[in-house]
Design a protein around this motif. Structure first.
Motif, PDB file in Angstrom:
ATOM      1  N   THR A  20       0.843  -1.201   0.000  1.00 11.82           N
ATOM      2  CA  THR A  20       0.000   0.000   0.000  1.00 11.82           C
ATOM      3  C   THR A  20       0.877   1.250   0.000  1.00 11.82           C
ATOM      4  N   CYS A  21       1.938   1.234   0.776  1.00 15.90           N
ATOM      5  CA  CYS A  21       2.877   2.368   0.780  1.00 15.90           C
ATOM      6  C   CYS A  21       3.529   2.543  -0.587  1.00 15.90           C
ATOM      7  N   ASP A  22       3.865   1.439  -1.233  1.00 17.63           N
ATOM      8  CA  ASP A  22       4.455   1.508  -2.570  1.00 17.63           C
ATOM      9  C   ASP A  22       3.461   2.132  -3.557  1.00 17.63           C
ATOM     10  N   ARG A  23       2.191   1.772  -3.429  1.00 14.82           N
ATOM     11  CA  ARG A  23       1.171   2.359  -4.303  1.00 14.82           C
ATOM     12  C   ARG A  23       1.028   3.858  -4.049  1.00 14.82           C
ATOM     13  N   ALA A  24       1.081   4.238  -2.792  1.00 15.75           N
ATOM     14  CA  ALA A  24       1.011   5.670  -2.469  1.00 15.75           C
ATOM     15  C   ALA A  24       2.199   6.404  -3.086  1.00 15.75           C
ATOM     16  N   GLU A  96       4.562  -5.746  -8.439  1.00 10.82           N
ATOM     17  CA  GLU A  96       3.273  -5.178  -8.040  1.00 10.82           C
ATOM     18  C   GLU A  96       3.134  -3.731  -8.494  1.00 10.82           C
ATOM     19  N   ILE A  97       4.187  -2.940  -8.340  1.00 10.68           N
ATOM     20  CA  ILE A  97       4.144  -1.539  -8.755  1.00 10.68           C
ATOM     21  C   ILE A  97       3.984  -1.441 -10.269  1.00 10.68           C
ATOM     22  N   GLU A  98       4.749  -2.246 -10.997  1.00 14.14           N
ATOM     23  CA  GLU A  98       4.683  -2.210 -12.458  1.00 14.14           C
ATOM     24  C   GLU A  98       3.287  -2.605 -12.940  1.00 14.14           C
ATOM     25  N   GLU A  99       2.718  -3.642 -12.354  1.00 14.69           N
ATOM     26  CA  GLU A  99       1.376  -4.076 -12.748  1.00 14.69           C
ATOM     27  C   GLU A  99       0.321  -3.046 -12.365  1.00 14.69           C
TER      28      GLU A  99
END
Length: 136
Positions: A20-24, A96-99
């Motif tokens: 979730t932090c990576d998505r933020a 996950e970030i790339e997707e």
């Protein structure tokens, strides 16, 4: 038995919170390669190596990791490897970030942010250093 199950669930939650932090971070940076590069630097730990890091190669490595763990045995080994970790493996975070950067959900968030976050037109004001120089 119960405490180990609670611990496993807590660790899974911690790993999810990291994603979730990576998505933020992606919402802020709006460039998946910037976020992945940062993850690589954090995982590598050496500032002298940062100029030699290759984001595209790391994303390719993440896809290779997925392929290697796609079999039932690979799935079992991956789960055994990460089950006691507080953070997902860096290659998994990169994947996950790339997707997510290609997902409709992400694109919708960015679109809404631009729609509502557009600042009203303002007159251009000199920055503080220009104002200080003019005051002299």
């Amino acid at each position: 038995m119960i405490s180990s199950s609670i611990q496993e669930q807590f660790l899974r939650w911690l790993r999810s919170a990291e994603l979730t932090c990576d998505r933020a971070a992606l919402v802020v940076a709006q460039d998946h390669k910037v976020v992945i590069s940062t993850l690589m630097k954090l995982a590598g730990g050496s500032p002298t190596l940062s100029s030699r890091l290759n984001v595209d190669a790391f994303i390719k490595q993440a896809k290779s990791y997925d392929e290697a763990t796609s079999s039932p045995l690979g799935w079992y080994l991956r789960n055994a490897q990460v089950s006691q970790l507080t953070h997902p493996l860096p290659v998994m975070r990169a994947r996950e970030i790339e997707e997510w950067s290609r997902s409709k959900e992400y694109k919708s968030i960015i679109k809404r942010g631009r729609k509502y976050g557009t600042p009203p037109e303002t007159t251009t004001q000199p920055n503080s250093s220009q104002a200080s120089m003019e005051a002299l």
